[in-house]
Design a protein around this motif. Structure first.
Motif, PDB file in Angstrom:
ATOM      1  N   VAL A 181       0.979  -1.114  -0.184  1.00 15.92           N
ATOM      2  CA  VAL A 181       0.126  -0.316   0.044  1.00 15.92           C
ATOM      3  C   VAL A 181       0.883   0.760  -0.043  1.00 15.92           C
ATOM      4  CG1 VAL A 181      -1.724   1.481   1.029  1.00 15.92           C
ATOM      5  CG2 VAL A 181      -1.338  -0.745   1.086  1.00 15.92           C
ATOM      6  N   THR A 182       0.636   1.951  -0.648  1.00  9.66           N
ATOM      7  CA  THR A 182       1.548   3.532  -0.969  1.00  9.66           C
ATOM      8  C   THR A 182       1.074   4.318  -0.173  1.00  9.66           C
ATOM      9  OG1 THR A 182       0.362   4.602  -3.509  1.00  9.66           O
ATOM     10  CG2 THR A 182       2.364   2.215  -3.550  1.00  9.66           C
ATOM     11  N   ASN A 183      -0.321   4.561  -0.046  1.00  6.49           N
ATOM     12  CA  ASN A 183      -1.169   5.980   0.560  1.00  6.49           C
ATOM     13  C   ASN A 183      -1.533   4.894   2.162  1.00  6.49           C
ATOM     14  OD1 ASN A 183      -3.508   4.462  -0.724  1.00  6.49           O
ATOM     15  ND2 ASN A 183      -4.325   6.107  -0.418  1.00  6.49           N
ATOM     16  N   PRO A 184      -0.974   3.979   2.917  1.00  7.46           N
ATOM     17  CA  PRO A 184      -2.007   3.365   4.338  1.00  7.46           C
ATOM     18  C   PRO A 184      -2.321   4.721   5.113  1.00  7.46           C
ATOM     19  CG  PRO A 184       0.560   3.785   4.779  1.00  7.46           C
ATOM     20  CD  PRO A 184       0.841   4.137   3.290  1.00  7.46           C
ATOM     21  N   ASN A 185      -3.406   3.839   6.047  1.00  8.96           N
ATOM     22  CA  ASN A 185      -3.652   4.999   7.248  1.00  8.96           C
ATOM     23  C   ASN A 185      -3.023   3.982   8.525  1.00  8.96           C
ATOM     24  OD1 ASN A 185      -5.428   2.046   7.752  1.00  8.96           O
ATOM     25  ND2 ASN A 185      -6.992   2.861   7.561  1.00  8.96           N
ATOM     26  N   GLU A 186      -3.514   4.679   9.306  1.00  8.21           N
ATOM     27  CA  GLU A 186      -2.785   4.067  10.531  1.00  8.21           C
ATOM     28  C   GLU A 186      -2.496   2.904  10.664  1.00  8.21           C
ATOM     29  OE1 GLU A 186      -2.283   4.938  15.483  1.00  8.21           O
ATOM     30  OE2 GLU A 186      -3.025   6.781  14.302  1.00  8.21           O
ATOM     31  N   GLU A 187      -4.295   2.109  10.723  1.00 10.82           N
ATOM     32  CA  GLU A 187      -4.431   0.656  10.692  1.00 10.82           C
ATOM     33  C   GLU A 187      -2.645   0.139  10.202  1.00 10.82           C
ATOM     34  OE1 GLU A 187      -7.854  -2.897  11.887  1.00 10.82           O
ATOM     35  OE2 GLU A 187      -8.159  -0.712  11.045  1.00 10.82           O
ATOM     36  N   LEU A 188      -3.501  -0.108   8.619  1.00  4.74           N
ATOM     37  CA  LEU A 188      -2.636  -0.300   7.669  1.00  4.74           C
ATOM     38  C   LEU A 188      -0.651  -0.686   7.909  1.00  4.74           C
ATOM     39  CD1 LEU A 188      -4.699   0.127   3.750  1.00  4.74           C
ATOM     40  CD2 LEU A 188      -4.340  -2.321   4.970  1.00  4.74           C
ATOM     41  N   GLU A 189      -0.758   0.882   8.491  1.00  5.41           N
ATOM     42  CA  GLU A 189       0.550   0.877   9.056  1.00  5.41           C
ATOM     43  C   GLU A 189       1.497   0.403   9.487  1.00  5.41           C
ATOM     44  OE1 GLU A 189       4.028   4.513   8.235  1.00  5.41           O
ATOM     45  OE2 GLU A 189       2.118   4.903   8.293  1.00  5.41           O
ATOM     46  N   THR A 190       0.771  -0.014  11.108  1.00  9.86           N
ATOM     47  CA  THR A 190       0.663  -0.320  12.102  1.00  9.86           C
ATOM     48  C   THR A 190       0.618  -1.720  11.695  1.00  9.86           C
ATOM     49  OG1 THR A 190      -1.152   0.402  13.416  1.00  9.86           O
ATOM     50  CG2 THR A 190       0.934   1.554  13.530  1.00  9.86           C
ATOM     51  N   LYS A 191      -0.558  -2.645  11.805  1.00  6.63           N
ATOM     52  CA  LYS A 191      -1.056  -3.651  12.204  1.00  6.63           C
ATOM     53  C   LYS A 191      -0.290  -4.694  10.624  1.00  6.63           C
ATOM     54  CE  LYS A 191      -5.166  -4.153  14.490  1.00  6.63           C
ATOM     55  NZ  LYS A 191      -7.142  -5.126  14.555  1.00  6.63           N
ATOM     56  N   TYR A 192      -0.519  -4.198   9.442  1.00  4.47           N
ATOM     57  CA  TYR A 192      -0.859  -4.836   8.608  1.00  4.47           C
ATOM     58  C   TYR A 192       0.721  -4.270   7.402  1.00  4.47           C
ATOM     59  CZ  TYR A 192      -5.392  -5.994   9.036  1.00  4.47           C
ATOM     60  OH  TYR A 192      -6.081  -6.214  10.005  1.00  4.47           O
ATOM     61  N   ALA A 193       1.626  -3.364   8.445  1.00  2.00           N
ATOM     62  CA  ALA A 193       2.962  -3.015   7.535  1.00  2.00           C
ATOM     63  C   ALA A 193       2.959  -3.021   6.336  1.00  2.00           C
ATOM     64  CB  ALA A 193       4.137  -4.271   7.717  1.00  2.00           C
TER      65      ALA A 193
END
Length: 58
Positions: free
Chosen positions: A32-44
């Motif tokens: 993902v190139t524009n992740p939200n906080e959940e995608l960034e922290t939970k799913y790297a």
């Protein structure tokens, strides 16, 4: 798939974009190139999404 393909997809009522890292039979592993906080922290910044939920851009 030899070339990287850009896609947009909807997850939890939000739209994201990214590139296909790996293709499976019915889904994609997307970086993902524009992740939200959940995608960034939970799913790297990587998530598996159904091919039906994705739209290729290139």
């Amino acid at each position: 798939m030899k070339q990287q393909a850009n896609v947009i997809f909807k997850w939890q009522d939000e739209q994201f974009s990214g590139w296909i890292e790996k293709e499976y039979q019915n889904s994609f592993l997307i970086n993902v190139t524009n992740p939200n906080e959940e995608l960034e922290t939970k799913y790297a910044k990587r998530i598996i999404i159904s091919k039906k939920a994705c739209q290729r851009l290139s």
